[in-house]
Design a protein around this motif. Sequence first.
Motif, mmCIF file in Angstrom:
data_model
loop_
_atom_site.group_PDB
_atom_site.id
_atom_site.type_symbol
_atom_site.label_atom_id
_atom_site.label_comp_id
_atom_site.label_asym_id
_atom_site.label_seq_id
_atom_site.Cartn_x
_atom_site.Cartn_y
_atom_site.Cartn_z
ATOM 1 N N VAL A 14 14.865 -4.550 -22.154
ATOM 2 C CA VAL A 14 14.557 -3.142 -22.422
ATOM 3 C C VAL A 14 13.476 -2.705 -21.442
ATOM 4 O O VAL A 14 12.385 -3.309 -21.395
ATOM 5 C CB VAL A 14 14.042 -2.907 -23.864
ATOM 6 N N ALA A 15 13.761 -1.709 -20.639
ATOM 7 C CA ALA A 15 12.746 -1.175 -19.710
ATOM 8 C C ALA A 15 13.231 0.139 -19.140
ATOM 9 O O ALA A 15 14.400 0.279 -18.782
ATOM 10 C CB ALA A 15 12.493 -2.147 -18.567
ATOM 11 N N GLY A 16 12.321 1.099 -19.054
ATOM 12 C CA GLY A 16 12.645 2.373 -18.412
ATOM 13 C C GLY A 16 11.710 2.593 -17.242
ATOM 14 O O GLY A 16 10.831 1.760 -16.970
ATOM 15 N N GLY A 17 11.874 3.721 -16.532
ATOM 16 C CA GLY A 17 10.977 4.078 -15.431
ATOM 17 C C GLY A 17 10.829 2.941 -14.431
ATOM 18 O O GLY A 17 11.784 2.247 -14.093
ATOM 19 N N SER A 18 9.571 2.719 -13.983
ATOM 20 C CA SER A 18 9.341 1.643 -13.009
ATOM 21 C C SER A 18 9.360 0.271 -13.671
ATOM 22 O O SER A 18 9.324 -0.748 -12.980
ATOM 23 C CB SER A 18 8.021 1.861 -12.280
ATOM 24 N N GLY A 19 9.451 0.231 -15.001
ATOM 25 C CA GLY A 19 9.625 -1.042 -15.710
ATOM 26 C C GLY A 19 10.938 -1.713 -15.334
ATOM 27 O O GLY A 19 11.166 -2.882 -15.644
ATOM 28 N N LYS A 20 11.827 -0.955 -14.652
ATOM 29 C CA LYS A 20 13.087 -1.546 -14.197
ATOM 30 C C LYS A 20 12.852 -2.604 -13.120
ATOM 31 O O LYS A 20 13.705 -3.459 -12.875
ATOM 32 C CB LYS A 20 13.988 -0.440 -13.649
ATOM 33 N N ALA A 21 11.667 -2.567 -12.455
ATOM 34 C CA ALA A 21 11.442 -3.450 -11.310
ATOM 35 C C ALA A 21 11.674 -4.935 -11.638
ATOM 36 O O ALA A 21 12.535 -5.572 -11.016
ATOM 37 C CB ALA A 21 10.036 -3.222 -10.746
ATOM 38 N N PRO A 22 10.940 -5.524 -12.601
ATOM 39 C CA PRO A 22 11.150 -6.963 -12.837
ATOM 40 C C PRO A 22 12.526 -7.271 -13.405
ATOM 41 O O PRO A 22 13.087 -8.336 -13.152
ATOM 42 C CB PRO A 22 10.043 -7.313 -13.846
ATOM 43 N N ILE A 23 13.084 -6.309 -14.182
ATOM 44 C CA ILE A 23 14.407 -6.526 -14.795
ATOM 45 C C ILE A 23 15.471 -6.528 -13.697
ATOM 46 O O ILE A 23 16.433 -7.300 -13.733
ATOM 47 C CB ILE A 23 14.708 -5.417 -15.851
ATOM 48 N N GLN B 151 -12.838 2.962 -1.089
ATOM 49 C CA GLN B 151 -12.772 1.496 -1.114
ATOM 50 C C GLN B 151 -11.323 1.036 -1.052
ATOM 51 O O GLN B 151 -10.420 1.777 -1.447
ATOM 52 C CB GLN B 151 -13.313 0.966 -2.445
ATOM 53 N N VAL B 152 -11.165 -0.201 -0.620
ATOM 54 C CA VAL B 152 -9.854 -0.836 -0.752
ATOM 55 C C VAL B 152 -9.695 -1.157 -2.237
ATOM 56 O O VAL B 152 -10.603 -1.707 -2.851
ATOM 57 C CB VAL B 152 -9.826 -2.155 0.062
ATOM 58 N N ILE B 153 -8.568 -0.761 -2.831
ATOM 59 C CA ILE B 153 -8.372 -1.097 -4.252
ATOM 60 C C ILE B 153 -7.063 -1.871 -4.399
ATOM 61 O O ILE B 153 -6.193 -1.796 -3.523
ATOM 62 C CB ILE B 153 -8.345 0.158 -5.153
ATOM 63 N N SER B 154 -6.925 -2.590 -5.499
ATOM 64 C CA SER B 154 -5.656 -3.291 -5.665
ATOM 65 C C SER B 154 -5.094 -3.036 -7.062
ATOM 66 O O SER B 154 -5.842 -2.854 -8.023
ATOM 67 C CB SER B 154 -5.832 -4.780 -5.368
ATOM 68 N N ARG B 155 -3.760 -2.977 -7.119
ATOM 69 C CA ARG B 155 -3.061 -2.749 -8.378
ATOM 70 C C ARG B 155 -1.863 -3.699 -8.461
ATOM 71 O O ARG B 155 -1.328 -4.097 -7.432
ATOM 72 C CB ARG B 155 -2.525 -1.305 -8.458
ATOM 73 N N ALA B 156 -1.432 -3.984 -9.690
ATOM 74 C CA ALA B 156 -0.317 -4.917 -9.909
ATOM 75 C C ALA B 156 1.027 -4.194 -9.843
ATOM 76 O O ALA B 156 1.159 -3.104 -10.425
ATOM 77 C CB ALA B 156 -0.481 -5.553 -11.284
ATOM 78 N N TYR B 157 2.008 -4.784 -9.165
ATOM 79 C CA TYR B 157 3.378 -4.239 -9.151
ATOM 80 C C TYR B 157 4.387 -5.378 -9.239
ATOM 81 O O TYR B 157 4.301 -6.350 -8.472
ATOM 82 C CB TYR B 157 3.617 -3.381 -7.882
ATOM 83 N N SER B 158 5.331 -5.234 -10.159
ATOM 84 C CA SER B 158 6.354 -6.265 -10.353
ATOM 85 C C SER B 158 7.273 -6.311 -9.146
ATOM 86 O O SER B 158 7.598 -5.267 -8.564
ATOM 87 C CB SER B 158 7.181 -5.933 -11.594
ATOM 88 N N ILE B 159 7.722 -7.501 -8.810
ATOM 89 C CA ILE B 159 8.635 -7.656 -7.671
ATOM 90 C C ILE B 159 10.042 -7.302 -8.155
ATOM 91 O O ILE B 159 10.503 -7.820 -9.172
ATOM 92 C CB ILE B 159 8.603 -9.104 -7.137
ATOM 93 N N SER B 160 10.729 -6.404 -7.424
ATOM 94 C CA SER B 160 12.057 -5.981 -7.865
ATOM 95 C C SER B 160 13.170 -6.642 -7.073
ATOM 96 O O SER B 160 14.338 -6.516 -7.425
ATOM 97 C CB SER B 160 12.182 -4.453 -7.777
#
Length: 364
Positions: free
Chosen positions: A242-251, A177-186
Motif C-alpha cells: 500500500v503506497a500512494g504519491g512518492s511512497g510508490k518509490a520503494p514499492i 547550508q548543504v542539507i540532506s534528506r532521505a529518499y527511497s530508491i525506486s
Amino acid sequence: MEILYNILTATIISGSLSIILVIAEYFFANYGDCKITVNNKKEIVVKGGGNLLNALAENKIFIPSACGGRGSCGFCKVKALDGAGPVLPTEKPYLSASELKDSIRLSCQIKVRQDIKIHIPEELFNIKKFKAKIVEIIDYTYDIKGITFQLLEPNTVDFKAGQYMQLETPKYEKSKQVISRAYSISSIPDIKDSIQLIIRRVPDGICTTWVHDYMKLGDIVNLVGPFGDFYIRDTEADIIYVAGGSGKAPIKSMIEHFAKYQSTRKMTYFFGARTTKDLYLTEEFQEYEKTMPDFTYVPVLSAPSPDDGWTGKTGFIPPYFKDYIRDPLNTEAYLCGSPGMIAAVEKELINLGVAKDKIYFDSF
Ligand SMILES: Cc1cc2nc3c(=O)[nH]c(=O)nc-3n(C[C@H](O)[C@H](O)[C@H](O)COP(=O)(O)OP(=O)(O)OC[C@H]3O[C@@H](n4cnc5c(N)ncnc54)[C@H](O)[C@@H]3O)c2cc1C
Ligand code: FES
C-alpha cells in the motif's frame, strides 16, 4: 505582583546568561582534539565543538539522518558508552524508556567536547558517500519527478529493494547550508551503476524546492547510503503493498525486481491517489499484471472529480483488503506513506489476521 516581578527578572537573567554562554561557546570555546572510539576498534580524532553526527560523517562513518541533523527524525541513534554528556530535552521525544536505559542517544544532538566512546551497528561501516551525476529527469505528475543519478565515485552500489539514500542538496539561494534528506530508491538492485529516486514537491521544502525548481541535467550531487530495514523479505508469502504519491518509490523497486525474475508470488499493490492527476506509471504496473502470473495493481482514488471519468475503485483502501487476502497467516505487507495512513492500514490488516511482525513500513 512582587512574585511575578521576581519570576520575570529570574527568567530574563537566566535567558541572558544562556545567550551569553552560547555566544561565548561559539567564539571562545576551544575543546582541542577529541578522540571518538567506535565499537572499541576504530579511533578517530576530531576538532571538538561540532556535533557527533557530522564528526563521524567527516570521517566516513555515516549514521542514518533523514532530517539532516535538525533533531526532527530520530534516525541518528547511537549507543553512547562514555563522554556524551547528559541527554538533552530535544532527544527525549525520540527515545523510549528502554533506549534511555541502554544509553541510546541522537548523534546529531551530542556535542563533541571531550573523548567519546560509542557503539553502532556493524553494517553502518559499509555505508558510502557517492558522487553522482543527474542524467534523467522525468515529470511523472505536476508535483512528482523521477530522477536518475549516474554513480561516478564509487561507481556501483549494492542495496536491497526498498532501502533509501540520503540526497545532499547543494547550497542555493533558499539554503545557506548543504542539507540532506532521505529518499527511497525506486530502481532495482540489479542496476548497480545508477539509481532512480522519485521526489514529490513539498511546498517551501528546502530539498524538494531545489529538486523541482533548480536542479538540472548534468548537476553533480552527493548521495549517502543505502540505509533502512524496509526491504523485501526472502519468503514465499503473499504480499499486500500500500503506497500512494512518492511512497510508490520503494514499492516500484520491489515490484520491478519481482517482475524481472517473473515471480509467482501472489502480490497486490493498492496505490492511493486523490484524482487522476495524481496517478503515474499506471501502464507500467498494468504491464506487470501480464508478465507476472499473480500480480494485481489496484489504484484507488479518494476524491475523483466528475471530469476524471473514473470508473475504478474509490474511497478508503482498507475496506478492499478482504477481497484480496486469501491466507492472512501467510501474508506480508509493505506500506509506505504518512503515519496516519500506515496506522489505519495496519489496524485493518491486523483485524483480518495478518501478523503484526509481518507488516513492514517506511513512514514519511
Ligand atoms: C525513510 C524515508 C524515505 C523517504 N522517501 C521519500 C521518497 O521516496 N520521496 C519523497 O518525495 N520523499 C521521501 N521522504 C521524505 C523526504 O525525506 C523529505 O522529508 C521531504 O522531501 C521534504 O524535504 P524538504 O527539504 O523539501 O522539506 P523541509 O524543508 O524538510 O520541510 C518543509 C516543511 O514541510 C514540512 N514537511 C516535511 N515533509 C513533509 C511532507 N512529506 N509532507 C508535508 N509536509 C512536509 C516540514 O514539517 C516543514 O514545515 C522520505 C523520508 C524518509 C524518512
Ligand atoms: S539526524 Fe534527524 S534527529 Fe538526528
